[in-house]
Scaffold this motif. Structure first.
Motif, mmCIF file in Angstrom:
data_model
loop_
_atom_site.group_PDB
_atom_site.id
_atom_site.type_symbol
_atom_site.label_atom_id
_atom_site.label_comp_id
_atom_site.label_asym_id
_atom_site.label_seq_id
_atom_site.Cartn_x
_atom_site.Cartn_y
_atom_site.Cartn_z
ATOM 1 N N LEU A 155 0.826 -1.211 0.000
ATOM 2 C CA LEU A 155 0.000 0.000 0.000
ATOM 3 C C LEU A 155 0.858 1.258 0.000
ATOM 4 N N ILE A 156 1.904 1.251 0.809
ATOM 5 C CA ILE A 156 2.786 2.419 0.864
ATOM 6 C C ILE A 156 3.461 2.627 -0.490
ATOM 7 N N SER A 157 3.909 1.537 -1.112
ATOM 8 C CA SER A 157 4.540 1.629 -2.427
ATOM 9 C C SER A 157 3.568 2.176 -3.463
ATOM 10 N N SER A 158 2.325 1.690 -3.430
ATOM 11 C CA SER A 158 1.313 2.166 -4.381
ATOM 12 C C SER A 158 1.104 3.668 -4.257
ATOM 13 N N ALA A 159 1.031 4.143 -3.008
ATOM 14 C CA ALA A 159 0.793 5.569 -2.775
ATOM 15 C C ALA A 159 1.998 6.419 -3.151
ATOM 16 N N VAL A 160 3.188 5.970 -2.731
ATOM 17 C CA VAL A 160 4.398 6.765 -2.988
ATOM 18 C C VAL A 160 4.740 6.776 -4.462
ATOM 19 N N VAL A 161 4.628 5.622 -5.131
ATOM 20 C CA VAL A 161 4.873 5.567 -6.574
ATOM 21 C C VAL A 161 3.894 6.485 -7.297
ATOM 22 N N GLY A 162 2.681 6.606 -6.747
ATOM 23 C CA GLY A 162 1.671 7.464 -7.364
ATOM 24 C C GLY A 162 1.817 8.935 -7.046
ATOM 25 N N GLY A 163 2.875 9.317 -6.317
ATOM 26 C CA GLY A 163 3.143 10.734 -6.074
ATOM 27 C C GLY A 163 2.803 11.242 -4.696
ATOM 28 N N ALA A 164 2.327 10.363 -3.792
ATOM 29 C CA ALA A 164 2.030 10.795 -2.424
ATOM 30 C C ALA A 164 3.335 11.015 -1.667
ATOM 31 N N SER A 165 3.382 12.087 -0.889
ATOM 32 C CA SER A 165 4.578 12.404 -0.123
ATOM 33 C C SER A 165 4.513 11.760 1.251
ATOM 34 N N THR A 166 5.632 11.225 1.719
ATOM 35 C CA THR A 166 5.681 10.606 3.043
ATOM 36 C C THR A 166 5.747 11.644 4.162
ATOM 37 N N VAL A 167 5.898 12.914 3.808
ATOM 38 C CA VAL A 167 5.932 13.971 4.824
ATOM 39 C C VAL A 167 4.634 14.778 4.835
ATOM 40 N N GLY A 168 3.673 14.387 3.995
ATOM 41 C CA GLY A 168 2.348 14.999 4.026
ATOM 42 C C GLY A 168 2.117 16.108 3.015
#
Length: 320
Positions: free
Chosen positions: A242-255
């Motif tokens: 899930l984290i990979s899906s979100a981050v690969v899709g452009g979501a930032s881990t710092v918000g």
């Protein structure tokens, strides 16, 4: 939003490359059955990834989602075997997901703990409790009626695909057209500014975890009814998917950054890689490593500011 556009462009370019290679190397890949199978595999990941996106938007992260999935799957199985109506079974899974999501949010916000550390600890607690409750045994023999959710089809397309499309559309509306969505972005971008503007930062973060729990609960219903059997270690390692899906899709881990379209494309990429690698004849032992490499390349392709790199190289060349 600039990062989101770069992520989507990078993903689309990556898909184009894969499609061209597959046309040349494995034209049998392009069948209706294979396409629907990929979308079916993507459905649970995409739904839960929408919840993970909410948590990432407010600047937190939830690594307990795999255990939450297992808890919700177990609930679905127990309620279904008890002969309860389908709507009760679904609501039961959603309720457990909501409850655990709220617990995660309260622990992180009220105790002011780091989200990774807190949810990692909760992951172990949830897993331990599940083993005690189920005694490590499988839950099998679900009624045929409930299995239609995960195994049924409408017009040749699996029902979970329709459900995922509805959820993606709903999450797009929530994040782009509602106060909740605006608050998620505001809190993730700058908590102090959000607080000064009248936003209840703690409540917003708790709501984000709660939404994530609900999305995992819905994904659990599909997961359980699709496979028809659940074990206590279900969802192990799912948090990284899930984290990979979100981050690969452009979501930032710092918000503060993330987009529904990008996360859906990310989930599609992560879910389809296994099938693509099979057509390339790559040994299953290499699958995880290859997936990690491709994810790294796709993220790096939009994370690196090539304009600055080019400017530095040009400047260095002039000095020489």
């Amino acid at each position: 939003m600039y990062k989101n556009r770069k992520a989507i462009k990078a993903l689309l370019a990556f898909y184009a490359i894969i499609l061209i290679v597959m046309i040349c190397r494995a034209p049998s890949f392009f069948t209706f059955e294979n396409a629907t199978d990929i979308l079916l595999n993507t459905s649970t990941t995409a739904i839960a990834a929408m919840g993970m996106l909410c948590v990432l938007l407010v600047g937190d992260i939830d690594v307990s989602v795999g255990a939450v999935l297992a808890a919700c799957c177990t609930t679905t199985g127990i309620l279904a075997k008890a002969g309860l109506p389908m709507i009760v079974v679904i609501l039961g899974s959603l309720a457990v997901g909501l409850l655990l999501g709220v617990v995660n949010g309260l622990v992180v916000t009220m105790l002011k703990l780091d989200a990774i550390v807190a949810t990692l600890g909760l992951l172990s607690i949830y897993r331990g409790l599940l083993i005690i409750i189920t005694k490590g045994s499988w839950i099998n023999g679900l009624p045929a009626g409930i299995l239609k959710i995960g195994q049924g089809k409408w017009f040749g397309i699996p029902i979970p695909v329709y459900i995922s499309i509805v959820i993606v559309a709903l999450m797009w509306f929530i994040l782009n057209r509602t106060e909740w969505g605006r608050n998620f972005y505001a809190v993730g971008s700058n908590k102090d500014s959000a607080r000064l503007s009248g936003i209840n930062v703690k409540l917003t973060r708790i709501i984000a975890f709660a939404v994530c729990g609900i999305m995992v609960g819905l994904a659990a219903v599909i997961y359980t009814t699709r496979f028809g059997g659940i074990q206590s270690n279900t969802g192990k390692g799912w948090e990284m998917t899930l984290i990979s899906s979100a981050v690969v899709g452009g979501a930032s881990t710092v918000g503060g950054e993330g987009d529904v379209a990008g996360v859906f494309l990310g989930a599609l990429l992560v879910s389809a890689l296994g099938t693509v690698l099979v057509f390339f004849g790559i040994d299953a032992l290499w699958e995880q490593a290859v997936q990690g490499l491709i994810i790294f390349i796709s993220v790096a392709s939009y994370a690196i500011d090539f304009k600055k790199v080019k400017a530095k190289l040009t400047k260095g060349g002039r000095k020489a």
